[in-house]
Design a protein around this motif. Structure first.
Motif: not given
Lengths: 402, 85
Positions: A298-300, A219-221, B39, B53, B42, B55-58, A203-206
């Motif tokens: 993660t990006a952050a 990197r994507n998570g 997030v 949707v 969305i 969507f990746n927050a990274n 759910g957090l999309r990370v």
């Protein structure tokens, strides 16, 4: 002020069922991440994880024990058995009351919760097993270790999300250093790879759907893992008097809070934990040869962590090595710092720096020596282990070879 | 309700603004919506339109879902709704 040393280590995680197997996998840069085998996987978008495969609880525990031990407790007990066996300690008399357990976890008995919510909500059952509460509680693992090995001193569980086990080990260190205990069994455990445990993270999309590539520009998570690692922390004179083999010395620890955002990390808070650990250890920054990064992929996190390290170490940041072993064993959330401490001990004892695998493209915002893809031989004097949790809670441990 | 109106309503609620103050040319940043807010928006869009949707927050900027402005988001949602049929 007492000196604190590590005299035993144990683990079970996606890379191995014990410490030697895990270190071998780290040396070889092996990846423990793969397709998840869990119920209702087809309803998840994230279908990979660093799962402990081929695990048979009945090979280790009897029926009565299984009724009381969630997967995270089982992992902890197996890791504790290995660590205590290596230390050669048995806890009787005065030592029993001078020894305790402090462990980190974030989800505790999440599998137990998930299964029983399913039973009452999805299957409409109106009756649950009598031991759900003692099985799911976050302190179950600490309590069972205490009972199993007769550790009767200060015992509790720390929950600070992704920093839980670093906070736990830091507290264990402080307790021995200040004279409050002689031996502490410490570390952390996590078993979150169930439908609810992954769905919540999704759910957090990370989360990455393909791989954990810390510090790599593409990197994507993060990718979740599971397992446990525990250590025997012991007062130095006590260990020396009995001729114990010393794996490393715990030299310093510091914690800080970003007091900023509930999920976005801040470099200043991380930096304060790093410089705090160095100060606590009385280490000049030039003494640090290796950092086991929080490095979630993660990006952050990764760019914030690199900024914090660069700022904390100044010119020396370019001379030290920093790797994220999460690329191999995944993110064990509340148990992650404990598994990562194994890489720190390997660096000090064996002169082998575990790599950051999955590294494909340099990122100018992560321009440090991240030991890409292959382990490296190097002699290091002191190391740090970083953990930076959601909620902005940071915990950094400093170790030194002996 | 038209897709555009519903998307604007969701974004306005997230930004704690009146729908009249949300213009198509606004970016989410203009509206004070941070990464956590994106997030959450969305998620609300997925729930409202029963769509998924990508969507990746990274990597918020290089996905199949353009979030560079309110107008872009509306267009992307319309496409996903049309795809659903």
């Amino acid at each position: 002020m007492h000196r604190v040393v590590i005299t035993g280590a144990g683990t079970i995680n996606a890379l191995g069922a014990n410490v030697p197997e895990t270190l071998e996998a780290m040396r070889e840069g092996r990846c423990g991440i793969g397709p998840l085998q869990i119920r209702d996987i087809e309803r998840l978008q994230v279908q990979i994880g660093a799962q402990v495969r081929g695990y048979d609880e009945q090979a280790h525990f009897n029926r009565q024990q299984i009724a009381l031990y969630d997967r995270f407790t089982q992992f902890t007990l197996l890791a504790a058995k290995e660590a205590i066996a290596q230390s050669g300690l048995s806890f009787e008399g005065e030592l029993s009351v001078r020894s305790g357990v402090v462990l980190g976890t974030s989800g505790g008995g999440l599998n137990t919760q998930d299964e029983n919510y399913r039973a009452v909500y999805e299957e409409g059952k109106n009756r649950v097993h009598p031991f759900i509460v003692p099985k799911l509680m976050n302190n179950a693992a600490a309590s069972h270790v205490s009972m199993e090995f007769q550790l009767r001193g200060p015992s509790f569980t720390v929950a600070t999300a992704c920093a839980s086990s670093n906070h736990a080990m830091g507290l264990a260190f402080q307790m021995i250093r200040s004279g409050g205990a002689t031996v502490m069994l410490t570390g952390g455990s996590e078993a979150m790879l169930c439908f609810g445990g992954i769905k919540a993270w999704e759910g957090l999309r990370v989360m990455s759907r393909d791989a954990c590539r810390p510090f790599s520009a593409n990197r994507n998570g993060m990718v979740q893992g599971e397992g446990a690692a525990t250590f025997v922390f012991e007062e130095y004179e006590h260990a020396r008097a009995r001729g114990a083999e010393i794996l490393a010395e715990v030299l310093g620890f510091a914690m800080s809070s970003d007091a900023g955002d509930i999920v976005m990390p801040q470099a200043a808070g991380a930096e304060r934990a790093i410089t705090g650990a160095l100060a606590d250890a009385r280490l000049p920054r030039e003494a640090v040869g290796y950092i086991n990064a929080h490095g979630t992929g993660t990006a952050a996190n990764d760019k914030t962590e690199c900024a914090a390290v660069a700022h904390a170490f100044g010119p020396h940041a370019d001379a030290l090595m920093i790797s994220s072993t999460k690329s191999m064993h995944g993110h064990l959330i509340g148990g992650t710092g404990a598994v990562e401490l194994l890489a720190c001990i390997m660096a000090l004892r064996d002169g082998v720096i575990a790599p950051t695998i999955g590294y494909e493209e340099p990122d100018p915002e992560c321009a440090l020596d991240v030991v890409p893809n292959e382990a490296r031989e190097a002699k290091v004097e002191a190391v740090l282990s970083n953990a930076f949790a959601f909620g902005g809670l940071n915990a950094v441990i400093a170790l030194k070879g002996v | 309700m038209r897709t555009a109106d519903k998307v604007i309503e969701i974004i306005a609620e997230q930004a704690m603004l009146d729908t009249a103050d949300v213009r198509p040319e606004h970016s989410l940043d203009d509206l004070g919506i941070d990464s956590l807010g994106i997030v959450e928006s969305i998620f609300a869009i997925e729930e409202a339109f029963d769509i998924s949707v990508p969507f990746n927050a990274n990597a918020p900027d290089d996905g199949a879902f353009d979030i560079s402005s309110v107008a872009a988001i509306i267009a992307a949602v319309e496409a996903l709704v049309a795809e659903k049929g």
